[in-house]
Each structure stands twice: as C-alpha cells, then as structure tokens.
Design an enzyme around this catalytic site. Structure first.
Site, PDB file in Angstrom:
ATOM      1  N   ARG A  68     -21.493 -47.649 -19.931  1.00  0.00           N
ATOM      2  CA  ARG A  68     -22.674 -47.051 -19.261  1.00  0.00           C
ATOM      3  C   ARG A  68     -23.557 -48.115 -18.592  1.00  0.00           C
ATOM      4  O   ARG A  68     -24.789 -48.025 -18.603  1.00  0.00           O
ATOM      5  CB  ARG A  68     -23.532 -46.250 -20.251  1.00  0.00           C
ATOM      6  CG  ARG A  68     -22.820 -45.123 -20.923  1.00  0.00           C
ATOM      7  CD  ARG A  68     -22.391 -43.997 -20.011  1.00  0.00           C
ATOM      8  NE  ARG A  68     -21.555 -43.080 -20.746  1.00  0.00           N
ATOM      9  CZ  ARG A  68     -20.214 -43.165 -20.780  1.00  0.00           C
ATOM     10  NH1 ARG A  68     -19.565 -44.069 -20.064  1.00  0.00           N
ATOM     11  NH2 ARG A  68     -19.510 -42.333 -21.502  1.00  0.00           N
ATOM     12  N   SER A 101     -27.266 -37.505 -22.581  1.00  0.00           N
ATOM     13  CA  SER A 101     -27.388 -38.330 -23.799  1.00  0.00           C
ATOM     14  C   SER A 101     -28.613 -39.229 -23.688  1.00  0.00           C
ATOM     15  O   SER A 101     -28.747 -39.985 -22.718  1.00  0.00           O
ATOM     16  CB  SER A 101     -26.145 -39.202 -23.982  1.00  0.00           C
ATOM     17  OG  SER A 101     -25.042 -38.367 -24.208  1.00  0.00           O
ATOM     18  N   GLU A 105     -30.154 -44.636 -23.223  1.00  0.00           N
ATOM     19  CA  GLU A 105     -29.188 -44.503 -22.120  1.00  0.00           C
ATOM     20  C   GLU A 105     -29.938 -43.969 -20.889  1.00  0.00           C
ATOM     21  O   GLU A 105     -29.705 -44.387 -19.766  1.00  0.00           O
ATOM     22  CB  GLU A 105     -28.049 -43.539 -22.487  1.00  0.00           C
ATOM     23  CG  GLU A 105     -27.038 -43.374 -21.354  1.00  0.00           C
ATOM     24  CD  GLU A 105     -25.760 -42.660 -21.773  1.00  0.00           C
ATOM     25  OE1 GLU A 105     -25.275 -42.891 -22.904  1.00  0.00           O
ATOM     26  OE2 GLU A 105     -25.243 -41.876 -20.957  1.00  0.00           O
TER      27      GLU A 105
END
Ligand SMILES: Cc1cc2nc3c(=O)[nH]c(=O)nc-3n(C[C@H](O)[C@H](O)[C@H](O)COP(=O)(O)OP(=O)(O)OC[C@H]3O[C@@H](n4cnc5c(N)ncnc54)[C@H](O)[C@@H]3O)c2cc1C
Length: 319
Positions: free
Chosen positions: A180, A229, A299
């Site tokens: 990510r 998320s 995130e």
C-alpha cells in the site's frame, strides 16, 4: 477587495489555462466520507499538457495536493491550502487495448471499469480491481490491492507530471512499490499508465469478478460513507483483529463509528466531522497499543488543516 487565488497565482496568464479553476471548492463533495473543508483553489486540467503548463505558471511556494475519487481520504474540516488537483474523466478517463494483454489507461479511469475492460478483452489479472472504488491514479499511488493481487503486478509504465511542469515516464522500478505504498516522488501527479495482465478466458475472469463482488457485499459496509481499510495490516496479523482485540468494534466518537460488520472500516454515520473521524482513528490506535502492544499505522491518507484543536485520543466508553 480580496484577490482571488487565480489572480494572485496566475495573474494575466490565467487565460492560457484550458481546464477549470474553482476557488473554494468544498472537498466534502468529492470524498467518500463526505467530510472535508474547502480547497483554496481546485484545478481540473483538460489534459497532461494543460497540467504541465499550469505547474510552470504556478509560483513554486504554492502547495499542491492531488485527489482522485476520494475513497481513501480523510480531508480535515479546515480544508486544504494551495491548489488541489483533480483529474476529470474528460481527458484522463480513456482506456484502450494496446494488443496482446496490454492496456493504456488514463488516471481517472475507475478501477471497476478497468477490470471490466480487461475482462472484455480476455485479459486476466485485473479482477481484484472490480471491488476497489477508486480510480487508477489513486491505485497507482496506494499500490491498491485485494484478493492476492496488487497494482504493482500490472504496471509496466506510468506517465506523470512533476511540480516543475515536466512530463515524465516512470518504470515499475521507479514506482518503488511496497505494501500500500509507492516511494515515487510525492510531487508527482500520475496521468495514466500502461498495464499488462496475462491471457485468460472471459468467462473465468467474469466468474472471479462475481466472487469478488459477492465477498464485498457480505464482508464490507460498501454502501456507507467510509474510507475502506483505516489501518494497514501489521506484520503477521490483520488490522481488524487488532481493532477487535482492543474492544473497538462498534466504538463511536460523535458521528464516527468503527463498523460492526468490518471493524477496520470507519464510518460517518450521518453527521460526523473529519475531527470526529480522526479522533476515532487515533483513539483506536491508542487503545490497540495499550491492549496488544501493536502500533497501528493509518492506511487512509489524512490531508489538510484542523479547524479547532488538533486530535486528542478519546479513551472513554461510547460518546
Ligand atoms: C468500500 C471501500 C473498499 C475499499 N477496498 C480497498 C481494497 O480492497 N484494497 C485497497 O487497496 N484499497 C481499498 N479501498 C481504498 C481505496 O479505494 C484505494 O486506495 C484507491 O486506490 C484510492 O483511489 P482514489 O481514486 O479514491 O484515491 P484518493 O482516495 O482520492 O487518494 C488516495 C491517495 O492517492 C493520491 N492520488 C490520487 N490520485 C492521484 C494521481 N492522479 N496521482 C498521484 N497521486 C494520486 C492522493 O493524493 C492520496 O494520497 C477501499 C475504499 C472503500 C471506500
């Protein structure tokens, strides 16, 4: 009389810009959470040349932020100083087949449309994108992934414009991908990419896409105001397990709540401010650290200015 940011920063040359210049655009209108104050100036370029010229004219000290479809963003209530770039569909929303298993796509092509286009051309490897609600630019920056696939598996070349207004081509290596994350220059605006999958069978690909959609419908609050998320998965475990272990499933701060269905998803239940949502996230981090010793990392990207005080974790029971 106050001077608009367009006059102040672009002066007489503003007329050379072909895209839309929108002072004071409210960012709550472009984020999935439906929160966020105004951009001092939003710019929607017509194409990569227009974006490059804009950067050549914009004084170097003016800060620049780029947003995509806002599905991974928490924009603070005070908004964002300087220029917010948003690439429109017109100019950046095209996808074409380059032959074989290669595609060329603009940064505003929604991930879902990319998966659909690849399926139509029997190109495998794109099915995971069908469940990700962003566009290609955000996916390139986030190395978006799910169900065992991630953007870095598909990227061959990325096209970008830097803050000096120079158009660049980046290789997969230049994108510096990790979980990510991309370490490609923070000032780069990705305008498109050449992507490559593998040869597949359209029916098999469509069956995989249907599985992805069915899983999401069951496991994630996909119709809510959310940012996906909230925290990255820590080494060796899942973020949702850590959130659950800290007793934070369903935990609320104001109108912000950790989802009961998927407890790593934060929700705006109706009238949450960005401050509520960030306070909730920081409170969960503090509780998780106390309960498990694990430091959760955001995130979701948090951008912009606070209106009131900065964040104080709230450790009490439901508010
Ligand atoms: C219901 C839901 C489910 C989700 N599921 C997943 C999932 O399974 N896997 C996953 O990885 N993510 C998931 N997400 C998060 C999100 O959809 C992805 O991170 C997506 O790639 C973000 O794209 P975006 O266009 O919305 O980018 P934004 O949220 O607008 O921006 C994200 C970041 O990308 C940068 N950015 C955006 N466009 C550009 C550009 N053109 N050039 C350079 N930088 C840019 C922004 O500055 C920001 O840092 C989910 C989100 C939601 C709401």
């Amino acid at each position: 009389m106050s001077v608009s940011p367009v006059e102040q920063w672009l002066g007489a040359r503003a007329g050379e810009i072909r895209g839309r210049l929108i002072p004071g655009q409210l960012l709550a209108s472009v984020t999935w959470f439906r929160v966020g104050g105004p951009a001092e100036l939003m710019f929607q370029p017509q194409d990569a040349d227009d974006l490059a010229l804009f950067f050549q004219l914009l004084p170097a000290e003016v800060p620049v932020t780029v947003v995509g479809l806002g599905s991974n963003l928490l924009v603070r209530d005070g908004g964002i100083d300087g220029v917010v770039i948003r690439l429109p569909m017109k100019g950046f929303g095209q996808v074409s087949h380059l032959g074989g298993t290669r595609l060329l796509a603009g940064a505003s092509v929604p991930d879902k449309k990319l998966a659909e286009f690849a399926a139509k051309h029997a190109i495998a490897g794109f099915s995971f994108l069908t469940g990700i609600p962003g566009a290609l630019g955000g996916a390139l920056r986030m190395n978006a992934g799910a169900h065992g696939g991630e953007l870095k598996d598909l990227v061959r070349k990325v096209f970008a414009v830097n803050r000096q207004g120079v158009q660049l081509e980046l290789s997969l290596e230049d994108m510096g991908y990790a979980y990510r994350h991309s370490s490609a220059g923070a000032d780069l605006i990705f305008t498109g990419a050449e992507l490559e999958g593998t040869a597949g069978d359209e029916d098999d690909i469509r069956a995989q896409m249907a599985e992805v959609v069915a899983h999401r419908e069951k496991a994630q609050p996909i119709r809510e105001k959310t940012g996906g998320s909230t925290f990255k998965n820590p080494e060796g475990t899942s973020a949702w397990k850590v959130v659950d272990a800290a007793g934070c499933r369903g935990f609320c701060v104001g109108g912000a709540k950790m989802s009961d269905l998927h407890c790593n998803f934060m929700l705006n239940t109706g009238d949450a401010s960005a401050h509520d949502l960030e306070t909730l996230g920081e409170s969960v981090r503090a509780k998780a650290l106390a309960a498990t010793g694990i430091k959760l990392e955001w995130e979701i990207k948090r951008l912009g200015k606070f209106v009131d005080a900065p964040i104080e974790p709230f450790l009490g029971k439901e508010s």
